[in-house]
Design a protein around this motif. Structure first.
Motif, PDB file in Angstrom:
ATOM      1  N   HIS A   1      -2.332  -1.725   7.827  1.00 49.00           N
ATOM      2  CA  HIS A   1      -3.112  -1.129   6.473  1.00 49.00           C
ATOM      3  C   HIS A   1      -4.539  -1.186   6.490  1.00 49.00           C
ATOM      4  CE1 HIS A   1       0.714  -1.958   3.766  1.00 49.00           C
ATOM      5  NE2 HIS A   1       0.658  -0.916   4.840  1.00 49.00           N
TER       6      HIS A   1
ATOM      7  N   SER B   1      -0.019   5.824  -0.640  1.00 45.70           N
ATOM      8  CA  SER B   1      -1.000   6.714  -0.622  1.00 45.70           C
ATOM      9  C   SER B   1      -0.820   7.460  -2.078  1.00 45.70           C
ATOM     10  CB  SER B   1      -0.764   8.060   0.387  1.00 45.70           C
ATOM     11  OG  SER B   1       0.693   8.757   0.219  1.00 45.70           O
TER      12      SER B   1
ATOM     13  N   TRP C   1       0.754  -1.082   0.011  1.00 46.10           N
ATOM     14  CA  TRP C   1       0.089   0.018   0.127  1.00 46.10           C
ATOM     15  C   TRP C   1       0.709   1.059   0.069  1.00 46.10           C
ATOM     16  CZ3 TRP C   1      -0.872   4.568   2.578  1.00 46.10           C
ATOM     17  CH2 TRP C   1      -1.956   5.363   2.715  1.00 46.10           C
TER      18      TRP C   1
ATOM     19  N   LYS D   1      -6.797  -0.064   8.565  1.00 45.23           N
ATOM     20  CA  LYS D   1      -7.392   1.213   8.965  1.00 45.23           C
ATOM     21  C   LYS D   1      -7.241   2.062   7.961  1.00 45.23           C
ATOM     22  CE  LYS D   1      -7.008   0.121  13.954  1.00 45.23           C
ATOM     23  NZ  LYS D   1      -6.444   0.507  15.263  1.00 45.23           N
ATOM     24  N   LYS D   2      -6.660   2.097   7.018  1.00 46.74           N
ATOM     25  CA  LYS D   2      -6.490   3.278   5.846  1.00 46.74           C
ATOM     26  C   LYS D   2      -7.484   3.363   5.078  1.00 46.74           C
ATOM     27  CE  LYS D   2      -1.652   2.715   6.163  1.00 46.74           C
ATOM     28  NZ  LYS D   2      -1.083   4.155   6.959  1.00 46.74           N
ATOM     29  N   PHE D   3      -8.680   2.809   5.030  1.00 47.06           N
ATOM     30  CA  PHE D   3      -9.593   2.782   3.945  1.00 47.06           C
ATOM     31  C   PHE D   3     -11.042   3.279   4.430  1.00 47.06           C
ATOM     32  CE2 PHE D   3      -6.576  -0.239   2.677  1.00 47.06           C
ATOM     33  CZ  PHE D   3      -6.135  -0.050   1.458  1.00 47.06           C
ATOM     34  N   ARG D   4     -11.807   3.957   3.659  1.00 50.46           N
ATOM     35  CA  ARG D   4     -12.977   4.317   3.870  1.00 50.46           C
ATOM     36  C   ARG D   4     -14.224   3.610   3.406  1.00 50.46           C
ATOM     37  NH1 ARG D   4     -12.160  10.503   3.032  1.00 50.46           N
ATOM     38  NH2 ARG D   4     -11.120   9.643   1.071  1.00 50.46           N
TER      39      ARG D   4
ATOM     40  N   GLN E   1      -7.758  -2.789  -3.218  1.00 48.83           N
ATOM     41  CA  GLN E   1      -6.473  -2.866  -2.733  1.00 48.83           C
ATOM     42  C   GLN E   1      -6.031  -4.428  -2.388  1.00 48.83           C
ATOM     43  OE1 GLN E   1      -4.140  -0.882  -2.752  1.00 48.83           O
ATOM     44  NE2 GLN E   1      -2.413  -2.312  -1.700  1.00 48.83           N
TER      45      GLN E   1
END
Length: 439
Positions: free
Chosen positions: A408, A148, A146, A410-413, A421
């Protein structure tokens, strides 16, 4: 069919103007006699640009340097009854990151009366200046791990000297529609593993269901769902594997799995590593009670001891008790290292006789939870499964951990963002796995 020209006749570079000759000749200056009819101004230079990287097989360059269709068709109604119009100019970036403006033919459809222009979807998508090949570099970065959108944009600016927008990169990373994946190319061995990964999105738990082929060491299917109940699990497995391929499966110790796997026809192997975890989880509360009881008794008997001394003694007492449990657990784990199924049965009988000497908490667990269902833990030793079925689900947990690490999650909404991903890193994992098999 018209022949396909491989060079661009007229093309304007961003910031400077150039004209391109059809003939493969040496560059000639604007003031030269051969180029005196140029329409682009005083600073125009003639040379040949080969464009196999721009056009697909459906297009060609006409004598005026305009990209046309071999067989014109309307993008709206797919009619072939079109009227040729003029052209539009379109800015694109070549593979060497030179910015150019090309001419694309416009058409008017007689049937739907709508305008359209030549599309380069094989190479360049609509409304995008960057080629599919260039955008796929972002996909390659995400298959390795992952990163950004900001960092990917920075990588493009450093290595390609071009500014690509976040939205362009985001859209290029959307490689999979929906929340379900099935590996249709894989011929399933019949020996599989199943596990669920918990992912928190917008303060709500979601569940990644994974089915994995143990023999081929490849993912079979994945589903991102809002539930982890028996119905979701059963439907996922039924949709992902044929009844003829339901030979044996490894899972953790969740009680509801037994009924599901029995109905689907699997020989259900319980993970032996999860057995040890379950033993520790079961006796941990009892150890806490023992420690507190020991401290109370010690406090009543040894009035001269301080609170810190009492805690140190109780801590040592529990550590000694744990050490004793671990010694017996090592004996229990020898069961899963037996060479044959019959020897494992003999070893079980030995453990039953010796269980009277086990520490109380361990003895209670073995008598209540393990001995009544020990056969679920030794299917991998049966002759028909030996060498094909694992006694743990470490393979699938390794795959899950590599394709969606804990850091990783907690990085998605959105669920779509998480699943895309996962698919990106799944592709990278599969590619790496195939490379390992070739060596």
């Amino acid at each position: 069919m018209k022949p396909k020209n491989k060079c661009l006749l007229f093309l304007i570079l961003d910031g400077k103007q150039y004209i391109f000759n059809y003939l493969n000749s040496d560059p000639v200056r604007k003031n030269d006699e051969k180029s005196s009819k140029s329409h682009f101004g005083e600073n125009t230079v003639q040379f040949v640009l080969y464009i196999d990287g721009i056009l697909d097989e459906n297009c060609f360059i006409n004598e005026k340097g305009v990209i046309e269709y071999h067989d014109p068709h309307c993008k709206n109604c797919f009619s072939n009854d079109l009227i040729k119009k003029s052209f539009n100019k379109r800015k694109i970036f070549l593979e060497n990151v030179i910015s150019v403006i090309i001419k694309v033919k416009r058409y008017l459809c007689k049937k739907c009366r709508k305008y359209s222009q030549v599309r380069l979807n094989g190479i360049y998508e609509d409304y995008c200046n960057f080629s599919v090949k260039m955008k796929n570099k972002a996909v390659k970065l995400r298959t390795r791990g992952w990163d950004s959108l900001r960092n990917i944009t920075w990588a493009y600016s450093v290595f390609n000297d071009v500014k690509m927008s976040y939205e362009t990169i985001r859209k290029s990373l959307l490689i999979h529609e929906g929340l379900y994946y099935l590996n249709e190319e894989l011929k399933i061995s019949g020996y599989v593993a199943y596990d669920v990964q918990w992912i928190r999105i917008n303060r709500k738990w979601h569940y990644r269901h994974v089915l994995f082929d143990i023999v081929h060491r490849m993912p079979i299917a994945e589903l991102l769902a809002k539930k982890e109940d028996s119905k979701t699990t059963k439907n996922f497995l039924k949709n992902s594997i044929q009844p003829k391929d339901c030979i044996a499966i490894v899972t953790d110790l969740k009680p509801s799995y037994d009924k599901i796997m029995r109905e689907l026809g699997f020989a259900h192997q319980h993970c032996t590593f999860h057995l040890l975890l379950n033993i520790y989880d079961s006796i941990s509360p009892e150890l806490t009670k023992m420690r507190k009881k020991f401290e109370r008794n010690l406090k009543n008997k040894e009035l001269n001891l301080s609170d810190n001394q009492i805690k140190e003694k109780s801590k040592q007492f529990i550590e000694d008790y744990k050490s004793e449990i671990n010694e017996y657990l090592s004996l229990i784990y020898q069961l899963f290292k037996q060479q044959t199924y019959n020897k494992a049965i003999q070893y079980i009988n030995l453990l039953k006789r010796e269980s009277v000497n086990f520490p109380k908490l361990l003895k209670e667990y073995m008598n209540e939870k393990f001995f009544p269902e020990y056969k679920k833990f030794i299917h991998f030793l049966e002759k028909r499964h030996k060498g094909k079925l694992d006694n743990t689900n470490n393979q699938i947990e390794n795959y899950i951990g590599n394709t969606m690490p804990r850091a990783h999650k907690k990085k998605f909404r959105t669920m779509e963002g998480v699943f895309n991903q996962i698919m990106l890193q799944k592709n990278g994992w599969v590619e790496k796995r195939k490379q390992e098999l070739t060596f």
